[in-house]
Design a protein around this motif. Structure first.
Motif, PDB file in Angstrom:
ATOM      1  N   ASP A 117       0.804  -1.216   0.000  1.00 48.86           N
ATOM      2  CA  ASP A 117       0.000   0.000   0.000  1.00 48.86           C
ATOM      3  C   ASP A 117       0.841   1.272   0.000  1.00 48.86           C
ATOM      4  OD1 ASP A 117      -2.401  -1.339  -0.072  1.00 48.86           O
ATOM      5  OD2 ASP A 117      -2.724  -1.267   2.096  1.00 48.86           O
ATOM      6  N   GLN A 118       1.956   1.268   0.697  1.00 51.71           N
ATOM      7  CA  GLN A 118       2.664   2.526   0.924  1.00 51.71           C
ATOM      8  C   GLN A 118       3.166   3.212  -0.351  1.00 51.71           C
ATOM      9  OE1 GLN A 118       4.431   2.725   4.655  1.00 51.71           O
ATOM     10  NE2 GLN A 118       5.887   4.339   4.188  1.00 51.71           N
ATOM     11  N   PRO A 119       3.609   2.495  -1.388  1.00 56.25           N
ATOM     12  CA  PRO A 119       4.022   3.205  -2.607  1.00 56.25           C
ATOM     13  C   PRO A 119       2.897   3.993  -3.279  1.00 56.25           C
ATOM     14  CG  PRO A 119       4.966   1.002  -2.569  1.00 56.25           C
ATOM     15  CD  PRO A 119       3.977   1.058  -1.447  1.00 56.25           C
ATOM     16  N   TYR A 120       1.645   3.691  -2.950  1.00 64.77           N
ATOM     17  CA  TYR A 120       0.517   4.461  -3.476  1.00 64.77           C
ATOM     18  C   TYR A 120       0.302   5.757  -2.689  1.00 64.77           C
ATOM     19  CZ  TYR A 120      -1.087   0.130  -5.808  1.00 64.77           C
ATOM     20  OH  TYR A 120      -1.186  -0.995  -6.589  1.00 64.77           O
ATOM     21  N   TYR A 121       0.854   5.821  -1.487  1.00 63.64           N
ATOM     22  CA  TYR A 121       0.423   6.821  -0.515  1.00 63.64           C
ATOM     23  C   TYR A 121       1.341   8.038  -0.458  1.00 63.64           C
ATOM     24  CZ  TYR A 121      -2.684   3.272   1.563  1.00 63.64           C
ATOM     25  OH  TYR A 121      -3.668   2.340   1.790  1.00 63.64           O
ATOM     26  N   CYS A 122       0.815   9.110   0.139  1.00 60.61           N
ATOM     27  CA  CYS A 122       1.572  10.345   0.345  1.00 60.61           C
ATOM     28  C   CYS A 122       2.162  10.378   1.742  1.00 60.61           C
ATOM     29  CB  CYS A 122       0.663  11.559   0.113  1.00 60.61           C
ATOM     30  SG  CYS A 122      -0.819  11.559   1.166  1.00 60.61           S
ATOM     31  N   VAL A 123       2.703   9.245   2.193  1.00 58.47           N
ATOM     32  CA  VAL A 123       3.288   9.172   3.527  1.00 58.47           C
ATOM     33  C   VAL A 123       4.605   8.406   3.499  1.00 58.47           C
ATOM     34  CG1 VAL A 123       1.037   9.296   4.679  1.00 58.47           C
ATOM     35  CG2 VAL A 123       2.023   7.063   4.168  1.00 58.47           C
ATOM     36  N   ASP A 124       5.473   8.773   4.425  1.00 52.61           N
ATOM     37  CA  ASP A 124       6.684   8.014   4.736  1.00 52.61           C
ATOM     38  C   ASP A 124       6.627   7.629   6.208  1.00 52.61           C
ATOM     39  OD1 ASP A 124       7.917   8.220   2.195  1.00 52.61           O
ATOM     40  OD2 ASP A 124       8.708  10.201   2.685  1.00 52.61           O
ATOM     41  N   ASN A 163      -6.589  -3.224 -12.034  1.00 48.91           N
ATOM     42  CA  ASN A 163      -6.726  -3.852 -13.349  1.00 48.91           C
ATOM     43  C   ASN A 163      -5.369  -4.072 -14.008  1.00 48.91           C
ATOM     44  OD1 ASN A 163      -5.981  -1.272 -14.072  1.00 48.91           O
ATOM     45  ND2 ASN A 163      -7.803  -0.828 -15.294  1.00 48.91           N
ATOM     46  N   LYS A 164      -4.298  -3.946 -13.202  1.00 46.30           N
ATOM     47  CA  LYS A 164      -2.912  -4.238 -13.611  1.00 46.30           C
ATOM     48  C   LYS A 164      -2.284  -3.154 -14.482  1.00 46.30           C
ATOM     49  CE  LYS A 164      -0.906  -7.547 -12.789  1.00 46.30           C
ATOM     50  NZ  LYS A 164       0.037  -7.746 -11.668  1.00 46.30           N
ATOM     51  N   THR A 165      -2.893  -1.986 -14.633  1.00 48.86           N
ATOM     52  CA  THR A 165      -2.245  -0.874 -15.323  1.00 48.86           C
ATOM     53  C   THR A 165      -1.436  -0.075 -14.308  1.00 48.86           C
ATOM     54  OG1 THR A 165      -4.140   0.620 -15.038  1.00 48.86           O
ATOM     55  CG2 THR A 165      -4.076  -0.734 -17.036  1.00 48.86           C
ATOM     56  N   ALA A 166      -0.318   0.498 -14.741  1.00 48.95           N
ATOM     57  CA  ALA A 166       0.571   1.217 -13.827  1.00 48.95           C
ATOM     58  C   ALA A 166      -0.084   2.493 -13.327  1.00 48.95           C
ATOM     59  CB  ALA A 166       1.878   1.553 -14.532  1.00 48.95           C
ATOM     60  N   LEU A 167       0.059   2.771 -12.035  1.00 45.93           N
ATOM     61  CA  LEU A 167      -0.431   4.034 -11.499  1.00 45.93           C
ATOM     62  C   LEU A 167       0.411   5.188 -12.030  1.00 45.93           C
ATOM     63  CD1 LEU A 167      -2.479   5.344  -9.516  1.00 45.93           C
ATOM     64  CD2 LEU A 167      -0.702   5.158  -7.751  1.00 45.93           C
ATOM     65  N   ASN A 168       1.707   4.955 -12.180  1.00 45.36           N
ATOM     66  CA  ASN A 168       2.631   5.957 -12.718  1.00 45.36           C
ATOM     67  C   ASN A 168       3.592   5.271 -13.681  1.00 45.36           C
ATOM     68  OD1 ASN A 168       2.073   8.476 -10.953  1.00 45.36           O
ATOM     69  ND2 ASN A 168       2.333   6.841  -9.443  1.00 45.36           N
ATOM     70  N   THR A 241      -0.740   9.873  -6.448  1.00 48.76           N
ATOM     71  CA  THR A 241      -0.919   9.088  -5.240  1.00 48.76           C
ATOM     72  C   THR A 241      -2.383   8.689  -5.125  1.00 48.76           C
ATOM     73  OG1 THR A 241      -1.249  11.079  -3.902  1.00 48.76           O
ATOM     74  CG2 THR A 241       0.989  10.195  -4.031  1.00 48.76           C
ATOM     75  N   SER A 242      -2.629   7.631  -4.382  1.00 50.57           N
ATOM     76  CA  SER A 242      -3.983   7.127  -4.211  1.00 50.57           C
ATOM     77  C   SER A 242      -4.159   6.728  -2.747  1.00 50.57           C
ATOM     78  CB  SER A 242      -4.207   5.919  -5.120  1.00 50.57           C
ATOM     79  OG  SER A 242      -5.494   5.376  -4.908  1.00 50.57           O
ATOM     80  N   PRO A 243      -5.070   7.404  -2.038  1.00 49.97           N
ATOM     81  CA  PRO A 243      -5.952   8.500  -2.436  1.00 49.97           C
ATOM     82  C   PRO A 243      -5.172   9.758  -2.808  1.00 49.97           C
ATOM     83  CG  PRO A 243      -6.656   7.522  -0.344  1.00 49.97           C
ATOM     84  CD  PRO A 243      -5.299   7.007  -0.633  1.00 49.97           C
TER      85      PRO A 243
END
Length: 266
Positions: A117-124, A163-168, A241-243
């Motif tokens: 989850d963390q690579p999607y997020y705006c947190v460290d 759906n397996k498409t890259a977020l970035n 990022t997601s959300p």
């Protein structure tokens, strides 16, 4: 604080990055089911709906609705979730990151791919926990699974949509390893679950779930993302990022002290 969670459960969470908690939210199941019904009747603009093949059931995901759905707000602020998260993380303070609802209708043949989850997020940070709470019975063959110890690998894997498409595109991160093709190389954890149980996991723990191939049973889950003492806001310039948290004005590296992230304990 720790009386809510057995010491061996806390040890398992910190060692493996995932653990099971039995019956901790049984009294909240109907409240959360009512909230999910309200959410599905009026989803947010960020809802994601993946349709199964040949008209099979949908996989619906929505998030960040706690401020408009009273059942979610009741659970977040009045259940023992924050104190359970506090015990697992060993944190002094607990803040809400967001809630995430995931509904796999009967026949929803869209799996949840292996991911962190963390690579999607705006947190460290490392003081993190998600509480994934099933609102329907989940047999072992349909449950959420985890790669034990993967939260300690020191890696961020490439985030993808379900759906397996890259977020970035071209984000420079390595792809998630082929867990399903090499299951004998990993310790894969998973538990059959009943409504009101929960699985807790770190934001960096690799996890995934199979499709719902049942023709009659749905799989509703409410997931609560909590943050502890060392979590800081991360501005990832040029990266989705997601959300998305479009309105947050925190600086990179700032403590997560903002209206979007209310303090729940401490």
């Amino acid at each position: 604080m720790t009386s809510l969670v057995a010491p061996d459960t806390i040890e398992a969470f910190r060692r493996d990055g995932a653990c099971v908690l039995r019956g901790v939210f049984t009294d909240w199941v109907q409240t959360l089911r009512d909230g999910v019904d309200r959410n599905l009747a009026a989803p947010s603009a960020d809802v994601k709906i993946y349709q199964g093949k040949d008209g099979a059931g949908r996989f619906v995901g929505d998030y960040c609705n706690w401020d408009r759905i009273p059942e979610y707000r009741d659970f977040i602020f009045n259940s023992a979730a924050a104190q359970i998260g506090r015990a697992l993380m060993g944190s002094r303070q607990v803040r809400l990151f967001h809630e995430h609802v995931l509904v796999k209708e009967p026949g929803a043949d869209v799996p949840t791919p292996w991911h962190q989850d963390q690579p999607y997020y705006c947190v460290d940070g490392t003081d993190t926990v998600s509480l994934w709470i099933p609102l329907d019975s989940v047999p072992r063959e349909r449950t959420l699974e985890f790669v034990a110890g993967s939260h300690k690998w020191g890696k961020y894997f490439r985030p993808e949509r379900f759906n397996k498409t890259a977020l970035n595109e071209n984000d420079g991160l390595e792809p998630v390893p082929d867990i399903d093709g090499n299951r004998d190389k990993y310790q894969v954890l998973g538990w059959a679950l009943e409504p009101g149980d929960a699985v807790a996991f770190n934001y960096l723990t690799l996890h995934g779930a199979p499709a719902n191939r049942s023709k009659v049973e749905q799989r509703r889950a409410f997931s609560l993302r909590l943050m502890g003492d060392d979590v800081r806001f991360a501005r990832r310039e040029g990266i989705n990022t997601s959300p998305p948290f479009r309105g947050v004005t925190l600086a990179h590296g700032a403590v997560m002290d903002a209206p979007e992230f209310p303090l729940l304990a401490g």
